[in-house]
Design a protein around this motif. Structure first.
Motif, PDB file in Angstrom:
ATOM      1  N   ALA A 153      38.157  36.498  35.406  1.00 22.36           N
ATOM      2  CA  ALA A 153      39.742  36.313  35.243  1.00 22.36           C
ATOM      3  C   ALA A 153      40.502  37.362  35.140  1.00 22.36           C
ATOM      4  O   ALA A 153      41.470  37.870  35.855  1.00 22.36           O
ATOM      5  N   ILE A 154      39.761  38.515  34.428  1.00 24.70           N
ATOM      6  CA  ILE A 154      40.341  39.714  34.264  1.00 24.70           C
ATOM      7  C   ILE A 154      40.411  40.549  35.559  1.00 24.70           C
ATOM      8  O   ILE A 154      41.273  41.219  35.832  1.00 24.70           O
ATOM      9  N   GLY A 155      39.193  40.371  36.367  1.00 24.24           N
ATOM     10  CA  GLY A 155      39.217  40.865  37.748  1.00 24.24           C
ATOM     11  C   GLY A 155      40.218  40.473  38.653  1.00 24.24           C
ATOM     12  O   GLY A 155      41.006  41.477  39.192  1.00 24.24           O
ATOM     13  N   VAL A 156      40.426  39.210  38.661  1.00 27.14           N
ATOM     14  CA  VAL A 156      41.501  38.595  39.490  1.00 27.14           C
ATOM     15  C   VAL A 156      42.776  39.272  39.140  1.00 27.14           C
ATOM     16  O   VAL A 156      43.607  39.536  40.124  1.00 27.14           O
ATOM     17  N   ALA A 157      43.173  39.206  37.978  1.00 21.22           N
ATOM     18  CA  ALA A 157      44.381  39.455  37.342  1.00 21.22           C
ATOM     19  C   ALA A 157      44.602  41.225  37.594  1.00 21.22           C
ATOM     20  O   ALA A 157      45.612  41.536  38.133  1.00 21.22           O
ATOM     21  N   ALA A 158      43.438  41.845  37.477  1.00 21.55           N
ATOM     22  CA  ALA A 158      43.719  43.455  37.805  1.00 21.55           C
ATOM     23  C   ALA A 158      43.905  43.627  39.272  1.00 21.55           C
ATOM     24  O   ALA A 158      44.716  44.218  39.654  1.00 21.55           O
TER      25      ALA A 158
ATOM     26  N   GLY B  56      35.057  48.386  43.552  1.00 19.93           N
ATOM     27  CA  GLY B  56      35.601  46.793  43.145  1.00 19.93           C
ATOM     28  C   GLY B  56      34.362  46.312  42.516  1.00 19.93           C
ATOM     29  O   GLY B  56      34.466  45.231  41.637  1.00 19.93           O
ATOM     30  N   LEU B  57      33.278  46.052  43.402  1.00 24.54           N
ATOM     31  CA  LEU B  57      32.058  45.224  42.888  1.00 24.54           C
ATOM     32  C   LEU B  57      31.439  45.841  41.975  1.00 24.54           C
ATOM     33  O   LEU B  57      31.129  44.876  40.811  1.00 24.54           O
ATOM     34  N   LEU B  58      31.190  47.249  41.568  1.00 24.72           N
ATOM     35  CA  LEU B  58      30.744  47.537  40.336  1.00 24.72           C
ATOM     36  C   LEU B  58      31.608  47.212  39.227  1.00 24.72           C
ATOM     37  O   LEU B  58      31.035  46.859  38.045  1.00 24.72           O
ATOM     38  N   ALA B  59      32.811  47.389  39.110  1.00 17.28           N
ATOM     39  CA  ALA B  59      33.955  47.016  38.334  1.00 17.28           C
ATOM     40  C   ALA B  59      33.765  45.612  37.663  1.00 17.28           C
ATOM     41  O   ALA B  59      33.805  45.143  36.585  1.00 17.28           O
ATOM     42  N   GLY B  60      33.693  44.732  39.042  1.00 15.96           N
ATOM     43  CA  GLY B  60      33.586  43.178  38.645  1.00 15.96           C
ATOM     44  C   GLY B  60      32.361  42.972  37.939  1.00 15.96           C
ATOM     45  O   GLY B  60      32.174  42.060  37.061  1.00 15.96           O
ATOM     46  N   ALA B  61      31.132  43.428  38.464  1.00 16.73           N
ATOM     47  CA  ALA B  61      29.920  43.189  37.697  1.00 16.73           C
ATOM     48  C   ALA B  61      30.043  43.679  36.179  1.00 16.73           C
ATOM     49  O   ALA B  61      29.454  42.901  35.541  1.00 16.73           O
ATOM     50  N   TRP B  62      30.466  44.931  35.891  1.00 17.33           N
ATOM     51  CA  TRP B  62      30.652  45.500  34.804  1.00 17.33           C
ATOM     52  C   TRP B  62      31.714  44.615  33.840  1.00 17.33           C
ATOM     53  O   TRP B  62      31.202  44.107  32.726  1.00 17.33           O
ATOM     54  N   LEU B  63      32.674  44.017  34.462  1.00 16.77           N
ATOM     55  CA  LEU B  63      33.484  43.022  33.592  1.00 16.77           C
ATOM     56  C   LEU B  63      32.987  41.746  33.262  1.00 16.77           C
ATOM     57  O   LEU B  63      32.866  41.252  32.187  1.00 16.77           O
ATOM     58  N   CYS B  64      32.042  41.166  34.255  1.00 18.06           N
ATOM     59  CA  CYS B  64      31.260  39.859  34.079  1.00 18.06           C
ATOM     60  C   CYS B  64      30.209  40.228  33.048  1.00 18.06           C
ATOM     61  O   CYS B  64      29.891  39.248  32.215  1.00 18.06           O
TER      62      CYS B  64
END
Length: 103
Positions: free
Chosen positions: A47-52, A29-37
């Motif tokens: 916002a995309i991370g929270v929605a997911a 989750g940390l890596l996915a959030g960093a990639w999305l940001c």
């Protein structure tokens, strides 16, 4: 610590597996959030991370309710006395917790 605790190989393996079960999804989750940001900007990526995360939580909750056995829905309601099956189950769950002493 008392001398009653036995650190068996099975207990240590279970502790490692339990820890990995917590840390691996956290790292993912940390890596996915960093990639999305990094890809979409901080505000939009967050916002995309929270929605997911909310979508995953809702789907998981729905699956948990759908897969729950009928005994869970028909569990008796009773007082807080020890003769209540729910109280006994709670005490058994406490005894089975990670690194609990075996009687």
């Amino acid at each position: 610590m008392t001398s009653n605790i036995v650190w068996s190989a099975g207990t240590l393996v279970f502790a490692v597996v339990w820890t990995l079960g917590i840390l691996v999804p956290l790292l993912f989750g940390l890596l996915a959030g960093a990639w999305l940001c990094a890809r979409n900007g901080v505000t939009r990526g967050a916002a995309i991370g929270v929605a997911a995360a909310l979508a995953i939580a809702l789907i998981g909750t729905g699956l948990a309710f759908a897969a729950a056995p009928a005994e869970i829905a028909d569990a008796p309601t009773c007082d807080r006395g020890f003769e209540c099956p729910r109280t006994q189950c709670a005490y058994m769950a406490e005894r089975r917790r990670l690194l609990a002493l075996s009687a």
